[in-house]
Design a protein around this motif. Structure first.
Motif, mmCIF file in Angstrom:
data_model
loop_
_atom_site.group_PDB
_atom_site.id
_atom_site.type_symbol
_atom_site.label_atom_id
_atom_site.label_comp_id
_atom_site.label_asym_id
_atom_site.label_seq_id
_atom_site.Cartn_x
_atom_site.Cartn_y
_atom_site.Cartn_z
ATOM 1 N N TRP A 1 -5.758 7.075 -7.640
ATOM 2 C CA TRP A 1 -5.632 7.051 -6.186
ATOM 3 C C TRP A 1 -6.495 5.934 -5.579
ATOM 4 O O TRP A 1 -6.080 5.262 -4.636
ATOM 5 N N THR B 1 1.952 6.602 -6.905
ATOM 6 C CA THR B 1 0.875 7.450 -7.429
ATOM 7 C C THR B 1 1.168 8.923 -7.188
ATOM 8 O O THR B 1 0.902 9.777 -8.049
ATOM 9 N N ALA B 2 1.725 9.214 -6.008
ATOM 10 C CA ALA B 2 2.056 10.607 -5.685
ATOM 11 C C ALA B 2 3.110 11.167 -6.628
ATOM 12 O O ALA B 2 3.135 12.377 -6.902
ATOM 13 N N LEU C 1 0.832 -1.204 0.000
ATOM 14 C CA LEU C 1 0.000 0.000 0.000
ATOM 15 C C LEU C 1 0.869 1.257 0.000
ATOM 16 O O LEU C 1 0.601 2.223 -0.739
ATOM 17 N N GLY C 2 1.925 1.233 0.806
ATOM 18 C CA GLY C 2 2.830 2.380 0.851
ATOM 19 C C GLY C 2 3.506 2.628 -0.490
ATOM 20 O O GLY C 2 3.648 3.779 -0.921
ATOM 21 N N ALA D 1 -4.717 2.775 -6.106
ATOM 22 C CA ALA D 1 -3.558 2.679 -5.219
ATOM 23 C C ALA D 1 -3.958 2.159 -3.841
ATOM 24 O O ALA D 1 -3.211 1.408 -3.187
ATOM 25 N N PHE D 2 -5.165 2.544 -3.376
ATOM 26 C CA PHE D 2 -5.676 2.036 -2.113
ATOM 27 C C PHE D 2 -6.238 0.623 -2.249
ATOM 28 O O PHE D 2 -5.982 -0.248 -1.418
ATOM 29 N N THR E 1 2.366 1.716 -3.554
ATOM 30 C CA THR E 1 1.422 2.194 -4.579
ATOM 31 C C THR E 1 1.047 3.655 -4.337
ATOM 32 O O THR E 1 0.883 4.425 -5.295
ATOM 33 N N LEU E 2 0.918 4.061 -3.076
ATOM 34 C CA LEU E 2 0.607 5.462 -2.783
ATOM 35 C C LEU E 2 1.772 6.364 -3.153
ATOM 36 O O LEU E 2 1.581 7.461 -3.718
ATOM 37 N N TYR E 3 2.968 5.917 -2.837
ATOM 38 C CA TYR E 3 4.166 6.706 -3.170
ATOM 39 C C TYR E 3 4.314 6.833 -4.683
ATOM 40 O O TYR E 3 4.604 7.922 -5.212
#
Length: 216
Positions: free
Chosen positions: A56, A45-46, A38-39, A59-60, A41-43
């Motif tokens: 987003w 995406t950011a 999760l970390g 990503a979650f 995919t969020l990173y």
């Protein structure tokens, strides 16, 4: 089922199941891997220019959606193997040089008592739930020892633990397997009171009796 050079029967069994501790470690590992995914995919995406709400959401959702598969996979990896061996005369637990051997001709049985730490875990969970209520949180800890059993070989009234097994269905399956093999060997060799596999095995010869007829 095998026979050695002397024609003696031998059955090797590999018990491959989770223990409660390994189940707990597997679930924690799955949670850590999911959080790491999760970390990432969020990173990622950011760092993506022009990321919209769909990216987003993905990503979650993607790491969380894969959690059940990750959990199953980790539980498969954390299973513990325990070997046992049956012969006409002996039952063996473990492998050389730590193997324990017992005389099968003496009184023995296989049993499945609840795990010894079941009550301790129950008390611990009750305390954890109570502390959660005091903080206004709903806490539902997973039961591991409460769902576990000891697979036991009892010999002359003494208990010898073969392994711990997480899951009632898995534990009963292992127990039934060992009991069946024990009975079949007794039936084939005539060394116990197992279920007869052929009519001649049903004979109980006493002094002066003729042996059962066997086809040539």
């Amino acid at each position: 089922m095998k026979f050695n050079r002397n024609g003696d029967i031998r059955v090797d069994v590999l018990i491959n199941e989770l223990t409660p501790l390994r189940a707990k470690l597997a679930d924690k590992s799955a949670s850590l891997l999911t959080l790491a995914g999760l970390g990432y995919t969020l990173y990622d995406t950011a760092r993506t220019a022009g990321a919209d709400w769909i990216m987003w959401l993905a990503a979650f959702a993607v790491p969380l959606a894969f959690y059940p598969l990750t959990k199953w996979s980790m539980r498969q990896q954390f299973k513990r193997q325990q070997r046992v061996r049956f012969t006409k005369e002996q039952f063996q637990m473990g492998s050389w040089p730590f193997a324990k051997r017992f005389d099968r001709q003496l009184d023995h049985s296989f049993t499945l008592p609840p795990h010894d730490k079941r009550e301790d875990e129950k008390e611990s969970i009750q305390m954890e739930v109570l502390r959660g209520r005091q903080r206004g949180k709903l806490v539902q800890p997973e039961k591991y020892y409460g769902k576990s059993f000891h697979l036991v070989f009892e010999h002359l009234g003494e208990r010898f633990d073969i392994t711990e097994i997480y899951g009632e269905r898995e534990a009963k399956r292992a127990l039934d397997r060992l009991k069946s093999i024990d009975q079949v060997i007794d039936s084939i060799t005539g060394s116990g009171s197992g279920t007869p596999l052929s009519p001649e095995n049903e004979w109980f010869v006493i002094a002066g009796d003729l042996p059962p007829n066997k086809e040539e």
